[in-house]
Design a protein around this motif. Structure first.
Motif, mmCIF file in Angstrom:
data_model
loop_
_atom_site.group_PDB
_atom_site.id
_atom_site.type_symbol
_atom_site.label_atom_id
_atom_site.label_comp_id
_atom_site.label_asym_id
_atom_site.label_seq_id
_atom_site.Cartn_x
_atom_site.Cartn_y
_atom_site.Cartn_z
ATOM 1 N N SER A 1 3.019 6.403 -5.460
ATOM 2 C CA SER A 1 2.835 6.693 -6.886
ATOM 3 C C SER A 1 1.665 7.656 -7.134
ATOM 4 O O SER A 1 1.378 7.996 -8.280
ATOM 5 N N LEU A 2 0.985 8.072 -6.090
ATOM 6 C CA LEU A 2 -0.235 8.874 -6.199
ATOM 7 C C LEU A 2 -0.018 10.157 -6.996
ATOM 8 O O LEU A 2 0.948 10.873 -6.786
ATOM 9 N N LEU B 1 0.839 -1.199 0.000
ATOM 10 C CA LEU B 1 0.000 0.000 0.000
ATOM 11 C C LEU B 1 0.875 1.251 0.000
ATOM 12 O O LEU B 1 0.609 2.214 -0.732
ATOM 13 N N GLY B 2 1.935 1.243 0.802
ATOM 14 C CA GLY B 2 2.856 2.383 0.823
ATOM 15 C C GLY B 2 3.477 2.625 -0.537
ATOM 16 O O GLY B 2 3.582 3.773 -0.995
ATOM 17 N N ARG B 3 3.856 1.561 -1.213
ATOM 18 C CA ARG B 3 4.434 1.687 -2.552
ATOM 19 C C ARG B 3 3.391 2.276 -3.506
ATOM 20 O O ARG B 3 3.709 3.162 -4.295
ATOM 21 N N ALA B 4 2.165 1.787 -3.424
ATOM 22 C CA ALA B 4 1.104 2.317 -4.293
ATOM 23 C C ALA B 4 0.832 3.784 -3.983
ATOM 24 O O ALA B 4 0.733 4.613 -4.899
ATOM 25 N N LEU B 5 0.738 4.129 -2.705
ATOM 26 C CA LEU B 5 0.458 5.518 -2.336
ATOM 27 C C LEU B 5 1.592 6.454 -2.764
ATOM 28 O O LEU B 5 1.347 7.617 -3.091
ATOM 29 N N SER C 1 -0.737 3.557 -8.846
ATOM 30 C CA SER C 1 -0.466 2.331 -9.583
ATOM 31 C C SER C 1 0.619 1.503 -8.934
ATOM 32 O O SER C 1 1.384 1.986 -8.100
ATOM 33 N N LEU C 2 0.672 0.242 -9.353
ATOM 34 C CA LEU C 2 1.717 -0.682 -8.939
ATOM 35 C C LEU C 2 2.265 -1.380 -10.174
ATOM 36 O O LEU C 2 1.493 -1.824 -11.032
ATOM 37 N N THR C 3 3.574 -1.485 -10.238
ATOM 38 C CA THR C 3 4.210 -2.232 -11.328
ATOM 39 C C THR C 3 4.391 -3.685 -10.888
ATOM 40 O O THR C 3 4.311 -4.006 -9.695
ATOM 41 N N GLU C 4 4.674 -4.546 -11.862
ATOM 42 C CA GLU C 4 4.984 -5.937 -11.522
ATOM 43 C C GLU C 4 6.193 -5.990 -10.601
ATOM 44 O O GLU C 4 6.248 -6.799 -9.681
#
Length: 181
Positions: free
Chosen positions: A72-73, A66-70, A85-88
């Motif tokens: 990218s906000l 979630l931290g990684r996704a946030l 977003s999230l990358t592979e």
């Protein structure tokens, strides 16, 4: 009537009702839904346990993801639309099951002033999965339909070929028509 069976049925029904109504925070939370929830509680459904299980219990890896996704906000139209977003690579580095990311879009739909929340993630084989939420009159079901998906006016999803960048650009171009920009 078997009390254990009654409690199990009430639990499953309450869980479905609660999650469909977003923890009783979505616009489809009607007096009837709340009366039904109360009746299911009287039959043995435990609302605290079910709410915590659905919305609060997060493991360490899930919170890291979630931290990684946030991180990218990003926003468009002065914050009216938020995208993350999230990358592979993100997903593999943290090593968490992606089913745990299904509610990530709800974090960004909580941003004050944001009418449209978009969560995109790479799903392998050149596919992007998207979760779309709207807190306004914008119909995310129509947007998802243009990307091969569907759902409801305020909550939809899709899986489409492309990259994170191309899919986000498609979404921005479609939403721009709504905001007249």
């Amino acid at each position: 009537f078997d009390k254990d069976l009654q409690q199990k049925v009430a639990t499953f029904l309450y869980f479905g009702l609660m999650t469909d109504c977003g923890g009783f925070s979505f616009g489809n939370t009607t007096p009837e839904a709340l009366r039904d929830a109360a009746a299911l509680m009287e039959m043995g459904a435990d609302p605290v346990k079910l709410y915590n299980g659905a919305y609060r219990n997060k493991n360490f890896e899930e919170l890291k993801l979630l931290g990684r996704a946030l991180s990218s906000l990003r926003s468009h139209w002065d914050g009216k639309m938020a995208v993350m977003s999230l990358t592979e690579k993100d997903i593999h580095e943290i090593g968490v099951d992606l089913k745990n990311a299904k509610d990530f879009v709800d974090y960004i739909s909580a941003i004050p002033g944001s009418e449209i929340a978009i969560f995109l993630r790479e799903d392998g084989n050149g596919l992007i999965r998207g979760s779309l939420r709207s807190t306004s009159t914008f119909n995310v079901e129509q947007l998802a339909g243009k990307l091969g998906g569907g759902g409801h006016i305020n909550a939809s999803g899709f899986t489409a070929p492309g990259t994170l960048e191309t899919i986000e650009n498609q979404i921005v171009n479609e939403v721009a028509k709504h905001f007249g920009k």
